[in-house]
Enzyme design. Sequence first.
Site, PDB file in Angstrom:
ATOM      1  N   VAL A   1       0.865  -1.174   0.000  1.00 18.18           N
ATOM      2  CA  VAL A   1       0.000   0.000   0.000  1.00 18.18           C
ATOM      3  C   VAL A   1       0.901   1.224   0.000  1.00 18.18           C
ATOM      4  CG1 VAL A   1      -2.000  -1.057   1.131  1.00 18.18           C
ATOM      5  CG2 VAL A   1      -0.208   0.007   2.527  1.00 18.18           C
ATOM      6  N   SER A   2       0.379   2.333  -0.517  1.00 21.74           N
ATOM      7  CA  SER A   2       1.145   3.574  -0.539  1.00 21.74           C
ATOM      8  C   SER A   2       1.162   4.190   0.845  1.00 21.74           C
ATOM      9  CB  SER A   2       0.543   4.555  -1.537  1.00 21.74           C
ATOM     10  OG  SER A   2       0.686   4.056  -2.837  1.00 21.74           O
ATOM     11  N   ARG A   3       2.291   4.738   1.185  1.00 19.56           N
ATOM     12  CA  ARG A   3       2.469   5.377   2.484  1.00 19.56           C
ATOM     13  C   ARG A   3       1.562   6.602   2.604  1.00 19.56           C
ATOM     14  NH1 ARG A   3       8.309   5.493   4.589  1.00 19.56           N
ATOM     15  NH2 ARG A   3       7.866   3.518   3.652  1.00 19.56           N
TER      16      ARG A   3
ATOM     17  N   ASP B   1      -1.642   6.978   2.502  1.00 19.56           N
ATOM     18  CA  ASP B   1      -2.909   7.042   1.763  1.00 19.56           C
ATOM     19  C   ASP B   1      -4.056   6.392   2.520  1.00 19.56           C
ATOM     20  OD1 ASP B   1      -1.851   8.428  -0.321  1.00 19.56           O
ATOM     21  OD2 ASP B   1      -1.837   6.766  -1.738  1.00 19.56           O
TER      22      ASP B   1
ATOM     23  N   GLN C   1      -4.554   3.391   3.232  1.00 20.77           N
ATOM     24  CA  GLN C   1      -4.967   2.165   2.560  1.00 20.77           C
ATOM     25  C   GLN C   1      -4.801   0.993   3.512  1.00 20.77           C
ATOM     26  OE1 GLN C   1      -2.670   1.816  -1.032  1.00 20.77           O
ATOM     27  NE2 GLN C   1      -3.539   3.658  -1.933  1.00 20.77           N
TER      28      GLN C   1
END
Length: 143
Positions: A8-10, A12, A14
């Site tokens: 997952v993007s840091r 975000d 998510q």
Amino acid sequence: MQIGYARVSRGDHQDLAAQLGALTSAGCEPIFREEASGGQADRPELTKAIKSLQPGDVLVVWKLDRLSRSPRDLLFTLEAITAASAGFRSLTEAVGTTTAAGRLMTQTLGAFAEFERAMIRERTMNGLAHARSAGRLPAGDRA
């Protein structure tokens, strides 16, 4: 052996749950987990996942953009997987590297992922510029 990689993007907000569920259902063990941008080249857990590959293993991701957002990086990553005599598979796009057609499709999808990222960045920058010109953001505020 199928080895999973979930990312997952840091920042975000998510969640890895959907990816972990899909990778577990696909029979992946172990599953390497990471919080990092797909555009970031240095992803320690991806490096560990690739280094753990043995001949005949398959690195599995939930979706192609979890592996990379850059066709250049995607190609380097696929080369590292191939160098380990292993394969690659994306569950969502149902593509992999075990056939010539699968390799072509994987590279094409990587190009589209990069295009999508560029379009999002362009729209964001245009929106911020418009907000600044309308006085809704300080002139020095940069995203």
